[in-house]
Design an enzyme around this catalytic site. Structure first.
Site, PDB file in Angstrom:
ATOM      1  N   ARG A  29      40.150  98.135  40.724  1.00 46.72           N
ATOM      2  CA  ARG A  29      40.695  98.237  42.074  1.00 46.72           C
ATOM      3  C   ARG A  29      39.911  97.389  43.080  1.00 46.72           C
ATOM      4  NH1 ARG A  29      41.673 104.715  42.211  1.00 46.72           N
ATOM      5  NH2 ARG A  29      43.449 104.820  40.796  1.00 46.72           N
ATOM      6  N   ARG A  33      42.518  98.488  49.180  1.00 48.05           N
ATOM      7  CA  ARG A  33      42.433  99.086  50.500  1.00 48.05           C
ATOM      8  C   ARG A  33      41.036  99.306  51.053  1.00 48.05           C
ATOM      9  NH1 ARG A  33      44.798 105.058  48.768  1.00 48.05           N
ATOM     10  NH2 ARG A  33      43.603 105.233  46.841  1.00 48.05           N
ATOM     11  N   ARG A  42      48.071  94.853  54.724  1.00 46.45           N
ATOM     12  CA  ARG A  42      48.899  96.044  54.508  1.00 46.45           C
ATOM     13  C   ARG A  42      49.559  96.520  55.803  1.00 46.45           C
ATOM     14  NH1 ARG A  42      51.817  99.620  53.699  1.00 46.45           N
ATOM     15  NH2 ARG A  42      51.624 101.430  52.312  1.00 46.45           N
ATOM     16  N   ASP A  78      50.830  97.220  40.583  1.00 41.65           N
ATOM     17  CA  ASP A  78      50.730  98.664  40.430  1.00 41.65           C
ATOM     18  C   ASP A  78      51.286  99.048  39.070  1.00 41.65           C
ATOM     19  OD1 ASP A  78      50.186 101.237  42.226  1.00 41.65           O
ATOM     20  OD2 ASP A  78      51.923 101.654  40.964  1.00 41.65           O
ATOM     21  N   TYR A 156      53.442 110.313  35.373  1.00 45.72           N
ATOM     22  CA  TYR A 156      54.000 110.098  36.712  1.00 45.72           C
ATOM     23  C   TYR A 156      55.507 110.344  36.727  1.00 45.72           C
ATOM     24  CZ  TYR A 156      49.827 108.184  38.948  1.00 45.72           C
ATOM     25  OH  TYR A 156      48.581 108.040  39.516  1.00 45.72           O
TER      26      TYR A 156
END
Length: 352
Positions: A29, A33, A42, A78, A156
């Site tokens: 990652r 963010r 973003r 993703d 998920y």
């Protein structure tokens, strides 16, 4: 497809077991963010718009490479693009994370999936982003591609988002074993096609994220998950060879699967990623000397003061050794992490 000449192949050499001048490092990652430049990006674009727009995905991928002295770039995407390609709605909700508003409830819901979908066609934007990013890197470091693994994706798709227990998805394994294997097969086929597409587009190393392995025990893992993981590595490597592409190392990161390390060592991958709960010396005993290990600093340790973080990093490197090792965290970096602490980690690896 021709790309700029690679100037730093340190991580590829480590993955293949060749000698390296220093331990290579990248961070799960690393594109995302915690970086102020990504938060600015973003603020202008929806999350999946960035994933689906090659220019934006390339920009997000390159941001950490501009800021840090890392040994690899990973494409910004993703894992849930595969459920999207199979026809499921996936939303990224602020403060919540990924949400699948119409999850699979019972085996009959598998029929809702577009199992005839061309993954290569549906996810062509990822291939375009990879090729674009590879060119923009200008050979500075290798480019990594990745995919979620079948069990993680299944979780998920049934839970409708993240879960602390994965109880609904695990219930399927007990209540609907045949349907579970059918769904896992659909996902395995999709992952194979997706990773081969990435290799053709220019990815130089491929990582498979089985991030939900910690929710299973040895028997469930061996019965349901390990066959999929093996199938992916052998089929992807066979396709890469058939297309006469350069050899592309593959990494399996099965978070929480300490019980499965010997099996993972026989599953066809060049690299095994370790989470922070596994002692490096114990892991080496379990997998043998012919596999490269990756990891496994606790992501939380990056909150530590600079001197302590450097100490923890150097202790980790001492346990792993220089041979057949890629430095990384034991899971993804936290979104509130200060970039200066990431720089301290990288510097500490370089100092050893």
């Amino acid at each position: 497809m021709k790309f700029p000449v690679l100037k730093n192949d340190r991580i590829l050499r480590a993955a293949r077991g060749d000698d390296v001048d220093r331990v290579p490092i990248w961070i799960m990652r690393q594109a995302g963010r915690y970086l102020p430049e990504f938060r600015e990006l973003r603020s202008k674009h929806d999350f999946f718009t960035i994933c689906q727009t090659p220019e934006l995905a390339a920009e997000a991928s390159l941001q950490p490479i501009r800021r840090f002295d890392l040994d690899a770039c990973i494409i910004f995407s993703d894992i849930l693009v595969i459920p999207q390609a199979l026809g499921m709605t996936v939303e990224m909700r602020s403060g919540v994370g990924p949400v699948l508003p119409e999850p699979l409830i019972a085996p009959k819901d598998i029929d809702r999936l577009d199992n005839t979908a061309s993954i290569v066609q549906k996810l062509c934007y990822v291939a375009e982003a990879i090729s674009l990013t590879r060119n923009k890197l200008d050979g500075k470091v290798p480019l990594l591609g990745f995919s979620g693994a079948p069990w993680t994706l299944m979780g998920y798709m049934i839970e409708g988002g993240g879960s602390k227990t994965l109880s609904k998805a695990k219930a399927w394994l007990y209540q609907y074993p045949d349907a579970s294997k059918h769904l896992l097969k659909i996902l395995t086929n999709a992952v194979v096609d997706y990773l081969v597409m990435q290799a053709c587009a220019g990815a130089q190393l491929l990582q498979v994220f089985e991030s939900s392995a910690e929710h299973l025990g040895p028997e469930l893992f061996k019965d349901y998950i390990l066959p999929c993981i093996r199938d992916i590595s052998f089929r992807v490597k066979a396709e890469i060879k058939a297309r006469e592409l350069d050899d592309i190392p593959m990494t399996i990161f099965a978070k929480g699967a300490h019980y499965a390390l010997p099996d993972l060592a026989e599953s066809g991958y060049d690299v095994i990623g370790l989470d922070w709960t596994i002692d490096p010396e114990e892991a080496r005993r379990k997998v043998g000397s012919g596999i490269t290990l990756q990891g496994n600093l606790d992501p939380c340790s990056l909150y530590a003061p600079e001197a302590e973080l450097k100490k923890l990093t150097k202790e980790m490197l001492k346990k792993f050794g220089k041979s057949r090792y890629i430095a990384n965290l034991g899971h993804g970096i936290y979104p509130d992490m200060k970039p200066d602490h990431v720089a301290t980690l990288i510097d500490a690896v370089h100092e050893v």
